[in-house]
Write an enzyme that holds these catalytic residues in place. Structure first.
Site, PDB file in Angstrom:
ATOM      1  N   PRO A  88       0.824  -1.219   0.000  1.00 38.92           N
ATOM      2  CA  PRO A  88       0.000   0.000   0.000  1.00 38.92           C
ATOM      3  C   PRO A  88       0.854   1.263   0.000  1.00 38.92           C
ATOM      4  O   PRO A  88       0.365   2.341  -0.300  1.00 38.92           O
ATOM      5  CB  PRO A  88      -0.834  -0.109   1.280  1.00 38.92           C
ATOM      6  CG  PRO A  88      -0.294  -1.253   2.050  1.00 38.92           C
ATOM      7  CD  PRO A  88       0.619  -2.044   1.189  1.00 38.92           C
TER       8      PRO A  88
ATOM      9  N   ARG B 246      -3.131  -8.447 -20.884  1.00 39.88           N
ATOM     10  CA  ARG B 246      -3.982  -8.058 -22.005  1.00 39.88           C
ATOM     11  C   ARG B 246      -3.277  -7.092 -22.961  1.00 39.88           C
ATOM     12  O   ARG B 246      -3.772  -6.845 -24.057  1.00 39.88           O
ATOM     13  CB  ARG B 246      -5.317  -7.494 -21.524  1.00 39.88           C
ATOM     14  CG  ARG B 246      -5.229  -6.197 -20.777  1.00 39.88           C
ATOM     15  CD  ARG B 246      -6.579  -5.794 -20.194  1.00 39.88           C
ATOM     16  NE  ARG B 246      -7.499  -5.265 -21.197  1.00 39.88           N
ATOM     17  CZ  ARG B 246      -7.424  -4.041 -21.726  1.00 39.88           C
ATOM     18  NH1 ARG B 246      -6.461  -3.225 -21.371  1.00 39.88           N
ATOM     19  NH2 ARG B 246      -8.310  -3.641 -22.620  1.00 39.88           N
TER      20      ARG B 246
ATOM     21  N   ASP C 239      -8.664   2.427 -24.938  1.00 38.48           N
ATOM     22  CA  ASP C 239      -8.881   2.307 -23.498  1.00 38.48           C
ATOM     23  C   ASP C 239      -8.982   3.681 -22.848  1.00 38.48           C
ATOM     24  O   ASP C 239      -8.228   4.587 -23.180  1.00 38.48           O
ATOM     25  CB  ASP C 239      -7.690   1.576 -22.827  1.00 38.48           C
ATOM     26  CG  ASP C 239      -7.686   0.087 -23.126  1.00 38.48           C
ATOM     27  OD1 ASP C 239      -8.657  -0.400 -23.732  1.00 38.48           O
ATOM     28  OD2 ASP C 239      -6.707  -0.583 -22.745  1.00 38.48           O
TER      29      ASP C 239
ATOM     30  N   GLU D  43       2.949  -7.927   8.164  1.00 33.35           N
ATOM     31  CA  GLU D  43       3.237  -6.487   8.028  1.00 33.35           C
ATOM     32  C   GLU D  43       4.196  -6.205   6.876  1.00 33.35           C
ATOM     33  O   GLU D  43       4.692  -5.082   6.752  1.00 33.35           O
ATOM     34  CB  GLU D  43       3.820  -5.934   9.340  1.00 33.35           C
ATOM     35  CG  GLU D  43       2.943  -6.151  10.565  1.00 33.35           C
ATOM     36  CD  GLU D  43       1.544  -5.544  10.396  1.00 33.35           C
ATOM     37  OE1 GLU D  43       1.446  -4.382   9.976  1.00 33.35           O
ATOM     38  OE2 GLU D  43       0.558  -6.265  10.682  1.00 33.35           O
TER      39      GLU D  43
HETATM   40  C1  JCZ Z   1       1.071  -7.578   2.771  1.00 30.75           C
HETATM   41  N1  JCZ Z   1      -0.738  -6.621   3.645  1.00 30.75           N
HETATM   42  C2  JCZ Z   1       0.869  -6.405   0.502  1.00 30.75           C
HETATM   43  C3  JCZ Z   1      -1.550  -3.301  -1.543  1.00 30.75           C
HETATM   44  N2  JCZ Z   1      -2.736  -1.505  -2.759  1.00 30.75           N
HETATM   45  C4  JCZ Z   1      -2.560  -2.376  -1.725  1.00 30.75           C
HETATM   46  N3  JCZ Z   1      -3.386  -2.435  -0.702  1.00 30.75           N
HETATM   47  N4  JCZ Z   1      -2.948  -3.344   0.142  1.00 30.75           N
HETATM   48  C5  JCZ Z   1      -1.825  -3.898  -0.323  1.00 30.75           C
HETATM   49  C6  JCZ Z   1      -1.042  -4.901   0.378  1.00 30.75           C
HETATM   50  C7  JCZ Z   1      -1.397  -5.232   1.677  1.00 30.75           C
HETATM   51  C8  JCZ Z   1      -0.613  -6.150   2.377  1.00 30.75           C
HETATM   52  C9  JCZ Z   1       0.515  -6.734   1.811  1.00 30.75           C
HETATM   53  C10 JCZ Z   1       0.269  -7.489   3.897  1.00 30.75           C
HETATM   54  C11 JCZ Z   1       0.083  -5.485  -0.203  1.00 30.75           C
END
Ligand code: JCZ
Length: 273
Positions: free
Chosen positions: A92, A161, A176, A119
């Site tokens: 994230p 794609r 697109d 985490e």
């Molecule tokens: C590992 N929680 C990897 C990626 N865009 C997004 N939202 N959440 C993630 C994500 C959450 C995670 C892990 C543990 C990616």
């Protein structure tokens, strides 16, 4: 294109056997290898996580299984003649995954995905592989998943794609909504098909008129309507040269007006009593 995915949930990647990505594999355009991270654990409990240095909640994925997994699959890939790997790490806190980034990734010959759980992964793993190959830390959106696997499916589908020979002509992606070269990145308007009447609902007359100019204009107006409603940020960041006279008329009807610099800002709505 070769894809490697290392995960503690290989079964989560089963959708890669289905539909568009599955067909791309069957046609030999994609060579997908899914690996179980626990194959690179050597203790009785197949431990992949440990407590975070500095304290705090949750667990962190350990360096050694990731390092051994990546070393092995990279050696195997090179052995099979592949070159130019790039690491794709869903997180994230990554760079937003956009159509532009999908195009960039689709031009690489080999993508290695490392979806984490808990985490996340000990930072030293990314730092280590960043010395050997490009690393893309990507976020598929501002929400928190329980792990990176769903993001791998999203990125893989958007990339697959775009590969030559994956989409048929009928579903070509030249127009697109988010194609980087598009004049204005507008959202697509509504679409309709047979029957012409359903539960008392009919088709907008213009679509039955056979008048291609009017149909194109109507579609453009509907695209502007949807974009102003759902993604005003796309209008605001548009090059004003992307809007013709009719676009400006429509934007005005929708309550938008140009700033002196030509960019569009939403007209302030009158406050109701
Ligand atoms: C590992 N929680 C990897 C990626 N865009 C997004 N939202 N959440 C993630 C994500 C959450 C995670 C892990 C543990 C990616």
């Amino acid at each position: 294109m070769r894809l490697d995915v290392v995960t503690i949930f290989p079964e989560y990647l089963e959708p890669l056997n289905v539909s568009l990505v599955g067909k791309a594999r069957a046609r030999g355009r994609l060579d997908v290898h899914v690996h179980d991270l626990r194959d690179w654990t050597y203790d009785r409990h197949n431990t992949v996580d440990d407590t975070p240095y500095g304290g705090g909640p949750g667990m962190v994925m350990k360096t050694e299984p990731w390092g051994d997994a990546l070393d092995t699959l990279l050696a195997d890939g090179y052995e099979a003649g592949h070159t130019g790997p790039a690491l794709v790490v869903p997180t994230p806190s990554g760079r937003p995954f956009t159509q532009e980034l999908a195009v960039e990734l689709s031009e690489r010959p080999w993508l290695v995905f490392t979806p984490a759980r808990y985490e996340g992964i000990d930072r030293r793993v990314v730092d280590e592989y960043a010395t050997r190959m490009p690393v893309y830390e990507v976020s598929i959106g501002d929400y928190v998943l329980a792990g990176g696997e769903a993001a791998v499916l999203v990125v893989t589908e958007a990339v697959a794609r775009l590969l030559p020979g994956v989409l048929g002509n009928a579903e070509s992606h030249r127009d697109d909504s988010f194609a980087p070269g598009a004049m204005a990145n507008l959202l697509e308007g509504p679409v309709y098909t047979k029957p012409p009447e359903w539960r008392g609902r009919d088709i907008p007359d213009v679509l039955l008129s056979g008048h291609h100019g009017k149909i194109a204009r109507w579609r453009r107006d509907e695209a502007l309507r949807r974009t102003t409603a759902n993604r005003p940020d796309l209008i605001e960041r548009c090059d004003p040269a992307a809007f013709d006279k009719k676009d400006r008329e429509m934007l005005s009807i929708l309550g938008w007006e140009p700033e002196p610099d030509g960019r569009f800002w939403r007209r302030v709505k009158a406050v109701e009593e």
